[in-house]
Design a protein around this motif. Structure first.
Motif, PDB file in Angstrom:
ATOM      1  N   ASP A 161       0.827  -1.205   0.000  1.00 32.80           N
ATOM      2  CA  ASP A 161       0.000   0.000   0.000  1.00 32.80           C
ATOM      3  C   ASP A 161       0.863   1.257   0.000  1.00 32.80           C
ATOM      4  N   LYS A 162       1.918   1.270   0.783  1.00 32.69           N
ATOM      5  CA  LYS A 162       2.812   2.436   0.813  1.00 32.69           C
ATOM      6  C   LYS A 162       3.535   2.606  -0.521  1.00 32.69           C
ATOM      7  N   GLU A 163       3.923   1.474  -1.108  1.00 36.77           N
ATOM      8  CA  GLU A 163       4.689   1.492  -2.355  1.00 36.77           C
ATOM      9  C   GLU A 163       3.852   1.935  -3.550  1.00 36.77           C
ATOM     10  N   PHE A 164       2.614   1.433  -3.630  1.00 33.42           N
ATOM     11  CA  PHE A 164       1.795   1.640  -4.824  1.00 33.42           C
ATOM     12  C   PHE A 164       0.600   2.570  -4.605  1.00 33.42           C
ATOM     13  N   PHE A 165       0.111   2.679  -3.369  1.00 34.45           N
ATOM     14  CA  PHE A 165      -1.096   3.468  -3.092  1.00 34.45           C
ATOM     15  C   PHE A 165      -0.810   4.432  -1.949  1.00 34.45           C
ATOM     16  N   GLY A 166       0.147   5.296  -2.151  1.00 35.18           N
ATOM     17  CA  GLY A 166       0.627   6.174  -1.082  1.00 35.18           C
ATOM     18  C   GLY A 166      -0.397   7.149  -0.547  1.00 35.18           C
ATOM     19  N   ASP A 167      -1.501   7.367  -1.294  1.00 34.91           N
ATOM     20  CA  ASP A 167      -2.498   8.327  -0.819  1.00 34.91           C
ATOM     21  C   ASP A 167      -3.427   7.736   0.241  1.00 34.91           C
ATOM     22  N   GLY A 168      -3.296   6.431   0.528  1.00 32.43           N
ATOM     23  CA  GLY A 168      -4.110   5.800   1.553  1.00 32.43           C
ATOM     24  C   GLY A 168      -5.541   5.527   1.161  1.00 32.43           C
ATOM     25  N   LYS A 169      -5.881   5.693  -0.113  1.00 33.51           N
ATOM     26  CA  LYS A 169      -7.270   5.503  -0.556  1.00 33.51           C
ATOM     27  C   LYS A 169      -7.553   4.093  -1.067  1.00 33.51           C
ATOM     28  N   GLN A 170      -6.500   3.283  -1.192  1.00 29.75           N
ATOM     29  CA  GLN A 170      -6.675   1.889  -1.591  1.00 29.75           C
ATOM     30  C   GLN A 170      -5.939   0.989  -0.602  1.00 29.75           C
ATOM     31  N   LYS A 171      -6.530  -0.188  -0.354  1.00 32.52           N
ATOM     32  CA  LYS A 171      -5.934  -1.144   0.567  1.00 32.52           C
ATOM     33  C   LYS A 171      -5.850  -2.486  -0.148  1.00 32.52           C
ATOM     34  N   SER A 172      -4.626  -2.947  -0.402  1.00 32.18           N
ATOM     35  CA  SER A 172      -4.422  -4.192  -1.141  1.00 32.18           C
ATOM     36  C   SER A 172      -4.686  -5.398  -0.254  1.00 32.18           C
ATOM     37  N   PHE A 173      -5.087  -6.518  -0.902  1.00 37.24           N
ATOM     38  CA  PHE A 173      -5.345  -7.735  -0.135  1.00 37.24           C
ATOM     39  C   PHE A 173      -5.017  -9.015  -0.891  1.00 37.24           C
ATOM     40  N   LEU A 174      -4.707  -8.923  -2.174  1.00 40.49           N
ATOM     41  CA  LEU A 174      -4.416 -10.132  -2.945  1.00 40.49           C
ATOM     42  C   LEU A 174      -3.553  -9.766  -4.140  1.00 40.49           C
ATOM     43  N   VAL A 175      -2.597 -10.639  -4.457  1.00 38.57           N
ATOM     44  CA  VAL A 175      -1.791 -10.524  -5.665  1.00 38.57           C
ATOM     45  C   VAL A 175      -2.069 -11.767  -6.502  1.00 38.57           C
ATOM     46  N   ILE A 176      -2.285 -11.570  -7.809  1.00 38.96           N
ATOM     47  CA  ILE A 176      -2.587 -12.709  -8.686  1.00 38.96           C
ATOM     48  C   ILE A 176      -1.653 -12.685  -9.884  1.00 38.96           C
ATOM     49  N   ASN A 177      -0.928 -13.784 -10.104  1.00 39.13           N
ATOM     50  CA  ASN A 177      -0.205 -13.989 -11.346  1.00 39.13           C
ATOM     51  C   ASN A 177      -1.169 -14.588 -12.365  1.00 39.13           C
ATOM     52  N   ILE A 178      -1.046 -14.150 -13.620  1.00 42.25           N
ATOM     53  CA  ILE A 178      -1.979 -14.556 -14.667  1.00 42.25           C
ATOM     54  C   ILE A 178      -1.203 -14.953 -15.909  1.00 42.25           C
ATOM     55  N   GLY A 179      -1.635 -16.038 -16.547  1.00 46.35           N
ATOM     56  CA  GLY A 179      -1.042 -16.438 -17.823  1.00 46.35           C
ATOM     57  C   GLY A 179      -1.438 -17.840 -18.202  1.00 46.35           C
ATOM     58  N   LYS A 180      -0.812 -18.334 -19.259  1.00 45.67           N
ATOM     59  CA  LYS A 180      -0.977 -19.728 -19.657  1.00 45.67           C
ATOM     60  C   LYS A 180      -0.093 -20.580 -18.752  1.00 45.67           C
ATOM     61  N   PRO A 181      -0.623 -21.682 -18.219  1.00 44.85           N
ATOM     62  CA  PRO A 181       0.184 -22.492 -17.300  1.00 44.85           C
ATOM     63  C   PRO A 181       1.438 -23.036 -17.975  1.00 44.85           C
ATOM     64  N   GLY A 182       2.528 -23.043 -17.224  1.00 42.39           N
ATOM     65  CA  GLY A 182       3.799 -23.525 -17.741  1.00 42.39           C
ATOM     66  C   GLY A 182       4.079 -24.952 -17.293  1.00 42.39           C
TER      67      GLY A 182
END
Length: 197
Positions: free
Chosen positions: A156-177
């Motif tokens: 949140d500090k790194e990407f949403f410094g204004d405090g208006k967004q709160k992250s909770f999940l990261v998803i990798n997306i693509g064709k399975p390897g």
């Protein structure tokens, strides 16, 4: 047959779908992500609040900033994925309610004037939307690798410094390897998970 979806669609979305841990280098385009979003945006949230925000992490610089906050193997997996997204809650989602819930224009002030109420409601409904988003990824013929093993306060500090967004999940997306999937773990049977009262 009790389900309206045909067996192939059931397999694509549920039975054959698994969390992917490796991906090919085939790109995931903005057009694919837009098609996924344009499908899943119709799923329900309370008062149609739609608090989920999706941040695509594409550049090498942004990806390196993200993996600094990853735990264990999540960093290397993220660096190798063709696309990674950060899912977050818009803590000011109520400002859009006059647009999204026009038949009750005062609801943003009646129900959501307090920040703590907005955060609780937004988190619950954005988490619901995250499930829809994963199904949308599968519907696009792609695999999802959702992860919670990150320092979300740091993200949140790194990407949403204004405090208006709160992250909770990261998803990798693509064709399975290669060797993308671990053996499927057991699931609870109907009688173990469902009760009638």
């Amino acid at each position: 047959m009790s389900l309206a979806l045909d067996a192939a669609a059931q397999d694509l979305l549920f039975r054959e779908a698994q969390t992917a841990n490796t991906f090919t280098d085939e790109p995931v385009t903005d057009e694919q992500v837009q098609a996924i979003y344009d499908l899943v945006k119709f799923a329900p949230t309370a008062f149609n609040q739609s608090p989920l925000r999706i941040t695509m992490v594409r550049s090498e610089y942004a990806r390196k900033r993200l993996v600094e906050h990853a735990m264990g193997a999540n960093g290397p997996k993220t660096l190798a994925a063709p696309l990674t997204v950060i899912l977050s809650v818009d803590l000011d989602f109520h400002e859009r309610l006059p647009q999204l819930f026009p038949h009750a224009p005062g609801i943003k002030d009646t129900f959501f004037s307090e920040a703590a109420v907005r955060e609780a409601a937004g988190t619950q409904n954005a988490t619901l939307q995250a499930g829809y988003f994963i199904l949308g990824i599968r519907a696009a013929g792609l695999a999802a690798g959702p992860m919670t093993g990150f320092d979300f306060t740091a993200i949140d500090k790194e990407f949403f410094g204004d405090g208006k967004q709160k992250s909770f999940l990261v998803i990798n997306i693509g064709k399975p390897g290669t060797d993308a999937f671990f053996p499927r773990s057991p699931r609870l049977a109907f009688d173990e998970a469902v009760a009638t009262v």
